[in-house]
Design an enzyme around this catalytic site. Sequence first.
Site, mmCIF file in Angstrom:
data_model
loop_
_atom_site.group_PDB
_atom_site.id
_atom_site.type_symbol
_atom_site.label_atom_id
_atom_site.label_comp_id
_atom_site.label_asym_id
_atom_site.label_seq_id
_atom_site.Cartn_x
_atom_site.Cartn_y
_atom_site.Cartn_z
ATOM 1 N N TYR A 24 -12.202 -2.163 13.331
ATOM 2 C CA TYR A 24 -12.646 -0.780 12.688
ATOM 3 C C TYR A 24 -14.099 -0.464 13.255
ATOM 4 C CZ TYR A 24 -8.459 -0.837 10.011
ATOM 5 O OH TYR A 24 -7.013 -0.831 9.520
ATOM 6 N N GLN A 77 0.851 -1.082 0.015
ATOM 7 C CA GLN A 77 -0.031 -0.003 0.068
ATOM 8 C C GLN A 77 0.966 1.208 0.059
ATOM 9 O OE1 GLN A 77 -2.554 -1.686 3.443
ATOM 10 N NE2 GLN A 77 -4.031 -0.403 2.288
ATOM 11 N N ASN A 129 -1.092 -11.170 8.640
ATOM 12 C CA ASN A 129 -1.975 -9.822 8.769
ATOM 13 C C ASN A 129 -3.362 -10.235 8.295
ATOM 14 O OD1 ASN A 129 -3.047 -6.905 9.188
ATOM 15 N ND2 ASN A 129 -3.715 -7.422 7.295
ATOM 16 N N GLU A 130 -4.430 -10.522 9.110
ATOM 17 C CA GLU A 130 -5.836 -10.864 8.797
ATOM 18 C C GLU A 130 -5.841 -11.929 7.769
ATOM 19 O OE1 GLU A 130 -7.351 -7.131 7.282
ATOM 20 O OE2 GLU A 130 -7.315 -6.164 9.404
ATOM 21 N N HIS A 177 1.283 -9.436 4.567
ATOM 22 C CA HIS A 177 0.140 -8.741 4.474
ATOM 23 C C HIS A 177 -0.425 -8.603 2.956
ATOM 24 C CE1 HIS A 177 -1.824 -5.089 6.557
ATOM 25 N NE2 HIS A 177 -2.663 -5.195 5.495
ATOM 26 N N ARG A 203 4.565 -0.346 12.931
ATOM 27 C CA ARG A 203 4.198 -1.643 12.422
ATOM 28 C C ARG A 203 4.179 -1.479 10.842
ATOM 29 N NH1 ARG A 203 -1.392 -4.196 11.241
ATOM 30 N NH2 ARG A 203 -0.435 -6.245 10.766
ATOM 31 N N GLU A 220 -5.354 1.838 -1.058
ATOM 32 C CA GLU A 220 -6.259 1.187 -0.238
ATOM 33 C C GLU A 220 -6.781 0.019 -1.370
ATOM 34 O OE1 GLU A 220 -7.256 0.967 2.789
ATOM 35 O OE2 GLU A 220 -8.850 -0.342 2.782
ATOM 36 N N TRP A 221 -5.931 -0.724 -1.676
ATOM 37 C CA TRP A 221 -5.994 -2.095 -2.421
ATOM 38 C C TRP A 221 -7.406 -1.949 -3.499
ATOM 39 C CZ3 TRP A 221 -2.527 -5.073 -0.531
ATOM 40 C CH2 TRP A 221 -2.239 -5.230 0.685
ATOM 41 N N GLU A 239 -4.305 -2.441 14.457
ATOM 42 C CA GLU A 239 -4.824 -1.621 13.612
ATOM 43 C C GLU A 239 -6.151 -1.032 13.953
ATOM 44 O OE1 GLU A 239 -5.531 -2.986 9.468
ATOM 45 O OE2 GLU A 239 -3.475 -3.735 9.070
ATOM 46 N N ASN A 282 -6.867 -6.377 14.875
ATOM 47 C CA ASN A 282 -7.459 -5.234 13.951
ATOM 48 C C ASN A 282 -8.649 -5.048 14.102
ATOM 49 O OD1 ASN A 282 -4.601 -5.291 13.213
ATOM 50 N ND2 ASN A 282 -5.012 -5.782 10.909
ATOM 51 N N TRP A 321 -4.330 3.014 12.322
ATOM 52 C CA TRP A 321 -4.495 2.951 10.762
ATOM 53 C C TRP A 321 -4.696 4.095 10.062
ATOM 54 C CZ3 TRP A 321 -2.317 -1.067 7.664
ATOM 55 C CH2 TRP A 321 -2.290 -0.872 6.349
HETATM 56 C C1 GBH Z 1 -7.747 -3.496 7.070
HETATM 57 O O1 GBH Z 1 -8.377 -4.507 6.815
HETATM 58 C C2 GBH Z 1 -5.996 -4.008 6.332
HETATM 59 O O2 GBH Z 1 -5.247 -4.767 7.287
HETATM 60 C C3 GBH Z 1 -5.512 -2.619 5.540
HETATM 61 O O3 GBH Z 1 -4.441 -3.212 4.999
HETATM 62 C C4 GBH Z 1 -6.446 -1.776 5.058
HETATM 63 O O4 GBH Z 1 -6.162 -0.703 4.480
HETATM 64 C C5 GBH Z 1 -7.477 -1.268 6.200
HETATM 65 O O5 GBH Z 1 -7.968 -2.399 6.751
HETATM 66 C C6 GBH Z 1 -8.648 -0.248 5.749
HETATM 67 O O6 GBH Z 1 -9.231 -1.094 4.843
HETATM 68 O O7 GBH Z 1 -18.146 -7.157 4.264
HETATM 69 O O8 GBH Z 1 -18.904 -5.090 2.710
HETATM 70 O O9 GBH Z 1 -18.964 -5.138 5.487
HETATM 71 C C7 GBH Z 1 -9.840 -4.223 7.275
HETATM 72 C C8 GBH Z 1 -10.446 -5.044 6.449
HETATM 73 C C9 GBH Z 1 -12.376 -4.350 4.979
HETATM 74 C C10 GBH Z 1 -12.621 -6.427 6.293
HETATM 75 C C11 GBH Z 1 -13.828 -4.404 4.744
HETATM 76 C C12 GBH Z 1 -13.937 -6.421 6.020
HETATM 77 C C13 GBH Z 1 -15.611 -6.044 4.366
HETATM 78 C C14 GBH Z 1 -16.590 -5.236 4.385
HETATM 79 N N1 GBH Z 1 -11.847 -4.930 6.151
HETATM 80 N N2 GBH Z 1 -14.153 -5.699 4.663
HETATM 81 S S1 GBH Z 1 -18.446 -5.797 4.380
#
Ligand code: GBH
Length: 495
Positions: A326, A33, A182-183, A136, A90, A452-453, A394, A324, A445
Amino acid sequence: MTWAHTFESSPDANLRGTLRPDFHWGFATAAAQIEGAWNKDGKGESIWDKFCHTRGKVKDGSTNEDATRAYDLFKQDVALMKSFGVSAYRFSLAWSRIIPLGGAEDPVNEKGVAYYNNLIDELVANGITPFVTLFHWDTPQNLEDRYGGMLNQERYTPDFVRYARLCFERFGDRVKHWITYNEPGVYTLAGYAAGVHAPARSSFRERNAEGDSSTETFTVAHTELVSHAHAVKVYREEFKEKQGGQIGITLHGNFSEPWDANDPQDVEAAQRAREFEIAWFADPIYGSGDYPQSMREQLGDRLPSFTDEERALVKGSSDFYGMNTYTTFFVRHLDGPADINDHLGNVEKLDTNSDDKSRGAESDTYWLRTAPEGFGKLLRWIWDRYHVPIFMTENGTTAKGEHVKAPPPESILDDKFRVEYFHSYLRELTCAVLDGVDIRSYFAWTFTDNWEWAAGYEDRFGCTWIDFESEEKTRYPKRSSYFLRDYFGHLIRKN
Ligand code: GBH
């Protein structure tokens, strides 16, 4: 522009010194990233390089060829982090930068090793503790082509273990905090169930030419668990004693709340959703040593079984719980048998509950809302179920309105929404610590806006704004960086 925050005459005053003196705080990033230099100095292709060079895969059509140019600008970045007062950083290593073809018998790229040596030295010289993630998401493309990557547990595992061993050998004199994966759940769900991330496989033929969401998802997860455990075994047997570090895994998990808290079926559904998302990996490592019963019931033989040897290897294979997280979702039970491609536990995820209460304020990312209460509950759920020290690896958010032309006006850099997110989550973290939950780090994060992927450059998660149009990818710190500096300065005890 810099900002200063004080907490002496605020409701936070009594939280002063709540966190242990050796609590680590800083930012987290991932190689694919930020680094750029995607084919420079001998780096091999990763599955994300291939993915982003395939038309139609990334939302804004962008690639990560340059990203934030962290490969070239790492000294500037370390200096900037130091100015924010971080104690740790990290980051992840790009496997195909170190071993371009990825395999156990393939040559090492010394220029790639040198880059990470320089980065680690620069961090250490500036008093910043490196936390290193081996994986990752950026599998070497060659391993995918050679034998199907993680679908082939037998061939993949020795390749991953050799890569891990090489990293312990070359960097372990200075790196004392290792994260294998990672995840692993997100890697397989997005890459093999939904097919929206690399390596882009799923049952959905309008999106992916190959794949089977109902089986491959669980096969890949199993490979991740077992190969993680093998790498940890190598570290513990060959390196831990002389290097004195710790090693573990980072799992992703949002909190699930019942849609109708008075409906026992929704209460059960919320627990099942947490098990499918989190206990899938955490139970084998920290708990029963096997996949959760709720998953076995729904998935039957599509969920792999651990051999006795694998179970013994995986159980206890992480010195800490890398977390991690959110946001929080409301989940409602679905009636009838689960869909063959379901990975959530036969539930529906919703933004509001049965009382029409919202799960939180909207960010600039569809799945992400500010939901601190769920975070507090998640910390306790993990602590009660597994009782291992937690390293927060994260947590963070995007904020609406940050897509502006450079230079960004002060009103944008004053990112109140992100500051409020961090403030509310860190209060929850601190309260959990006061309740006895053992939490040892917090990595926001993320350091700067980045790639962002599959969302490309559209989701800005950074605490520093980046002008992606400029050659130098000019960095403009947002207020949240200074908020974190000041708030951790307040929360962390000074011996
Ligand atoms: C992290 O993943 C990553 O480790 C990081 O690389 C990334 O940049 C960061 O978050 C921000 O995205 O099923 O439609 O509800 C978080 C991963 C992203 C996992 C959204 C679940 C599903 C959305 N999450 N995802 S949904």
